[in-house]
Design an enzyme around this catalytic site. Sequence first.
Site, short mmCIF file in Angstrom:
data_model
loop_
_atom_site.label_atom_id
_atom_site.label_comp_id
_atom_site.label_asym_id
_atom_site.label_seq_id
_atom_site.Cartn_x
_atom_site.Cartn_y
_atom_site.Cartn_z
CG ASN A 257 -1.76 1.21 1.39
OD1 ASN A 257 -2.44 1.58 0.44
ND2 ASN A 257 -1.76 1.84 2.55
CG HIS B 145 -0.60 5.93 4.68
ND1 HIS B 145 -1.98 5.88 4.78
CD2 HIS B 145 -0.18 6.78 5.65
CE1 HIS B 145 -2.37 6.66 5.78
NE2 HIS B 145 -1.29 7.22 6.32
CB SER C 227 5.14 5.06 4.23
OG SER C 227 5.57 6.06 5.12
CG ASP D 86 -2.96 3.22 7.04
OD1 ASP D 86 -2.98 2.63 5.95
OD2 ASP D 86 -3.76 4.13 7.34
C1 GAR Z 1 -2.56 8.97 -2.75
O1 GAR Z 1 -2.13 10.16 -2.15
C2 GAR Z 1 -2.36 7.80 -1.81
O2 GAR Z 1 -1.19 7.91 -1.05
C3 GAR Z 1 -3.57 7.91 -0.94
O3 GAR Z 1 -4.61 8.22 -1.81
C4 GAR Z 1 -4.08 8.98 -2.89
C5 GAR Z 1 -4.52 8.33 -4.17
O4 GAR Z 1 -4.14 9.13 -5.25
N1 GAR Z 1 -3.83 6.69 -0.23
C6 GAR Z 1 -4.37 6.64 0.97
O5 GAR Z 1 -4.70 7.64 1.58
C7 GAR Z 1 -4.54 5.26 1.52
N2 GAR Z 1 -4.84 5.30 2.91
P1 GAR Z 1 -4.27 8.57 -6.72
O6 GAR Z 1 -5.67 7.96 -6.83
O7 GAR Z 1 -4.14 9.78 -7.60
O8 GAR Z 1 -3.19 7.57 -6.95
#
Ligand code: GAR
Length: 226
Positions: A116, A118, A145, A154
């Site tokens: 994942n 995060h 991360s 997480d």
């Molecule tokens: C990213 O910032 C990722 O790190 C976060 O969602 C966004 C997705 O962006 N993930 C989380 O918060 C997971 N807990 P994207 O759809 O443009 O790749």
Amino acid sequence: MTTTGGRAGRLRIAVLASGRGSNLQAILDAIDAGTLDAEVAGVFSDKPDAVALQRARDAGLHAESLRAKGFASREAFDDAFFASVDAVRPDLIVCAGYMRIIGAAAVEARAGRMINIHPSLLPLFKGLHTHRQALDAGVAEHGASVHFVTPDLDGGPVIAQARVPVLPGDDEDALAARVLTREHPLLLEVLRWFAAGRISLHERSVHVDGTTLSHPLQLGANHGFA
Ligand code: GAR
């Protein structure tokens, strides 16, 4: 031991995404550019209208969604959802903005094969609104991360991180944008190391080149691990 190394052929990735899919796009662009030796075997979402699914279709990839509504339990949803994921025979499952909590049974069945990304320097700021959490805490540094997924939300072993400064005047959007520019190279470099068979999970430890990692790998300015 669980490993994605020793496979025949290119690393097959399944991407799980709930939204915009910019991390997915970074993966697709890197594969197209020949800088990531992998293939995306399918893109899966819990949101039928996720932009990520459209990006996958535009790239001619298998794209599938399943709504959680109507399932009696988290486990029942996960069983159906991951049956579709497993059907494309991924070596590695990449949660890239997949915002649904995955139940322990589904996670444990795929131990060492699911990662994942995060948007925080774990173990700081788990859960949602990580950029707001960072601003509220007044930290000087923030980032992203990549970690192995475990039933601890997480909280799985961290493989690698990218750091950005928090600057005076930052609001959530400015900070999120700065982090996102580092998320993409971070995820890509982790995937390159998986593709090369260099990363694996042993119990609760990340192994790199067969050695236990004592601290997460750190993304350098040149987009490689320092
Ligand atoms: C990213 O910032 C990722 O790190 C976060 O969602 C966004 C997705 O962006 N993930 C989380 O918060 C997971 N807990 P994207 O759809 O443009 O790749």
